[in-house]
Design a protein around this motif. Structure first.
Motif, PDB file in Angstrom:
ATOM      1  N   ALA A 174     -18.721 -68.554  17.003  1.00  0.00           N
ATOM      2  CA  ALA A 174     -19.059 -69.010  15.656  1.00  0.00           C
ATOM      3  C   ALA A 174     -20.255 -68.217  15.132  1.00  0.00           C
ATOM      4  O   ALA A 174     -21.263 -68.064  15.823  1.00  0.00           O
ATOM      5  N   GLY A 175     -20.129 -67.704  13.915  1.00  0.00           N
ATOM      6  CA  GLY A 175     -21.186 -66.891  13.344  1.00  0.00           C
ATOM      7  C   GLY A 175     -20.912 -65.413  13.457  1.00  0.00           C
ATOM      8  O   GLY A 175     -21.436 -64.612  12.689  1.00  0.00           O
ATOM      9  N   THR A 178     -21.737 -62.608  18.339  1.00  0.00           N
ATOM     10  CA  THR A 178     -21.434 -62.285  19.732  1.00  0.00           C
ATOM     11  C   THR A 178     -19.931 -62.218  19.932  1.00  0.00           C
ATOM     12  O   THR A 178     -19.191 -63.078  19.443  1.00  0.00           O
ATOM     13  N   VAL A 179     -19.494 -61.194  20.661  1.00  0.00           N
ATOM     14  CA  VAL A 179     -18.083 -61.059  21.014  1.00  0.00           C
ATOM     15  C   VAL A 179     -17.928 -61.313  22.507  1.00  0.00           C
ATOM     16  O   VAL A 179     -18.650 -60.724  23.326  1.00  0.00           O
ATOM     17  N   ARG A 180     -17.029 -62.192  22.864  1.00  0.00           N
ATOM     18  CA  ARG A 180     -16.773 -62.538  24.258  1.00  0.00           C
ATOM     19  C   ARG A 180     -15.412 -62.022  24.689  1.00  0.00           C
ATOM     20  O   ARG A 180     -14.466 -61.971  23.899  1.00  0.00           O
ATOM     21  N   VAL A 197      -7.541 -66.298  13.478  1.00  0.00           N
ATOM     22  CA  VAL A 197      -6.822 -67.147  14.415  1.00  0.00           C
ATOM     23  C   VAL A 197      -7.864 -67.791  15.323  1.00  0.00           C
ATOM     24  O   VAL A 197      -8.704 -67.087  15.908  1.00  0.00           O
ATOM     25  N   ARG A 198      -7.839 -69.109  15.410  1.00  0.00           N
ATOM     26  CA  ARG A 198      -8.748 -69.836  16.300  1.00  0.00           C
ATOM     27  C   ARG A 198      -8.221 -69.736  17.724  1.00  0.00           C
ATOM     28  O   ARG A 198      -7.018 -69.917  17.961  1.00  0.00           O
ATOM     29  N   GLU A 205     -14.613 -72.666  21.151  1.00  0.00           N
ATOM     30  CA  GLU A 205     -13.729 -72.161  20.100  1.00  0.00           C
ATOM     31  C   GLU A 205     -14.199 -70.766  19.705  1.00  0.00           C
ATOM     32  O   GLU A 205     -15.390 -70.526  19.507  1.00  0.00           O
ATOM     33  N   TYR A 206     -13.251 -69.840  19.611  1.00  0.00           N
ATOM     34  CA  TYR A 206     -13.540 -68.468  19.227  1.00  0.00           C
ATOM     35  C   TYR A 206     -12.630 -68.084  18.060  1.00  0.00           C
ATOM     36  O   TYR A 206     -11.681 -68.805  17.734  1.00  0.00           O
TER      37      TYR A 206
END
Length: 273
Positions: A174-175, A178-180, A197-198, A205-206
Motif C-alpha cells: 500500500a502506497g 516498496t515492492v515485494r 489487481v489485488r 494485501e499487495y
C-alpha cells in the motif's frame, strides 16, 4: 425468421459494414442497438434483451470478453433466454479458437458476405431449436452457460510462459513505496480492482498492474480457479460455499474473512458441494 441483435464495435465504419451485410443476409433481423464499447454493450443488452450479440473482441475500456463475462453473470434468465454469442475479430487466431470450443460462430473483419451468411444460418438454426417455453429452465440455461464458458476460455486463451507457472510476483505494498517478491504459494486470491489487481495473502494485501486476463494463463489451473470475472482463488483455500436467498453463491476462505462472489459462469465448479 424474426430476431433481435446488438452490435458492439468500436470502429464506426466496420460497425456500419456489419450492419449493412446483416441486413442483406438476414432481412428479418432487427438491430436494437449499435454501441462502441463493452460497458455500453452490457447496459443496452440488459435493457433490450436481444437474442444475438455481436461483440468485438478488442474494444477500448471493457472489451468484448469482459462484456460477455459480465452479461453471463447479470443476464435476467427468468425474463429472456441468454442470447447467442458471436465474436467479431480481425485476428484469425481467435476465430480458430472459437471453432475449437464449438462456439456458434465468429465474424472476421472486414466482413465477408459469404462467411457471414454461414454465421446467419447457424444462428437461425440455434434460435429455431430454442424452445421458448423451456428457455429459462435450469438445464437450458446451463447449456448456454457451458457454451459461453467454452467460448470465453477459447478466445482468452494464451500460452503460458516458458518455465511453467509463476512462482513469485513482484507486487507493491500500500502506497507503492516498496515492492515485494510475493511467493505465489502464499496467495489466497487475486481480485481485479480499477487499474490494479489485488493480491491477497493470509495477512497482507499487495497490488500489481498486470491485468487479470494476462495473469491467469501464468497460474497453475489446478491450483487457481477463476470463480468470477474479477476473482481467481486458490482452490485449496476454499473453506465453504454459501448460497444466499437469491440463489447467488459466495465463498469463504481459510485465513481471510472476505466473502468471495461466485459468478453464474463458474457456479458449476461447486455444484457437488
Amino acid at each position: 425468421m424474426k430476431a433481435t441483435a446488438l452490435i458492439a464495435e468500436d470502429e464506426p465504419l466496420l460497425a456500419q459494414a456489419l450492419r449493412a451485410e446483416l441486413a442483406a443476409a438476414w432481412p428479418d433481423l432487427e438491430i436494437v442497438a449499435c454501441v462502441g464499447d463493452g460497458a455500453s454493450a452490457v447496459r443496452e443488452a440488459l435493457q433490450r434483451l436481444p437474442q444475438v450479440l455481436f461483440l468485438d473482441i478488442r474494444m477500448p475500456g471493457q472489451d468484448g470478453l469482459g462484456a460477455a463475462a459480465e452479461l453471463a453473470d447479470t443476464w435476467p434468465a427468468d425474463e429472456a433466454p441468454m442470447p447467442q454469442l458471436v465474436f467479431v475479430t480481425a485476428y484469425d487466431e481467435y476465430a480458430a479458437r472459437a471453432f475449437e470450443t464449438q462456439a456458434i460462430d465468429y465474424v472476421l473483419k472486414p466482413v465477408q458476405p459469404e462467411r457471414l451468411r454461414k454465421t446467419v444460418a447457424r444462428l437461425q438454426q440455434a434460435l429455431a431449436a430454442q424452445a421458448p417455453a423451456a428457455a429459462s429452465e435450469p438445464a437450458a440455461l446451463e447449456r448456454t452457460l457451458a457454451q459461453w464458458r467454452q467460448l470465453l476460455a477459447g478466445a482468452a486463451a494464451a500460452p503460458a510462459p516458458n518455465g511453467g507457472p509463476l512462482r513469485f510476483i513482484a507486487a507493491s505494498e500500500a502506497g507503492g513505496a516498496t515492492v515485494r517478491m510475493v511467493p505465489v504459494d502464499e496467495v489466497l486470491y487475486f481480485e481485479a480492482a480499477d487499474k490494479y489487481v489485488r493480491v491477497l495473502t493470509a495477512g497482507h494485501e499487495y497490488l500489481i498492474r498486470t491485468p487479470l486476463k494476462q495473469l491467469l494463463p501464468q497460474l497453475d489451473p489446478d491450483v487457481f480457479w477463476q470463480v468470477h470475472r474479477a476473482v481467481v482463488v486458490r482452490s485449496s483455500a476454499i473453506e465453504a460455499v454459501h448460497r444466499d436467498e437469491t440463489g447467488r453463491q459466495h465463498l469463504s476462505l481459510r485465513g481471510r474473512d472476505d466473502r468471495i462472489p461466485v459468478s453464474r459462469l463458474y457456479a458449476h465448479l461447486f455444484r457437488a458441494m
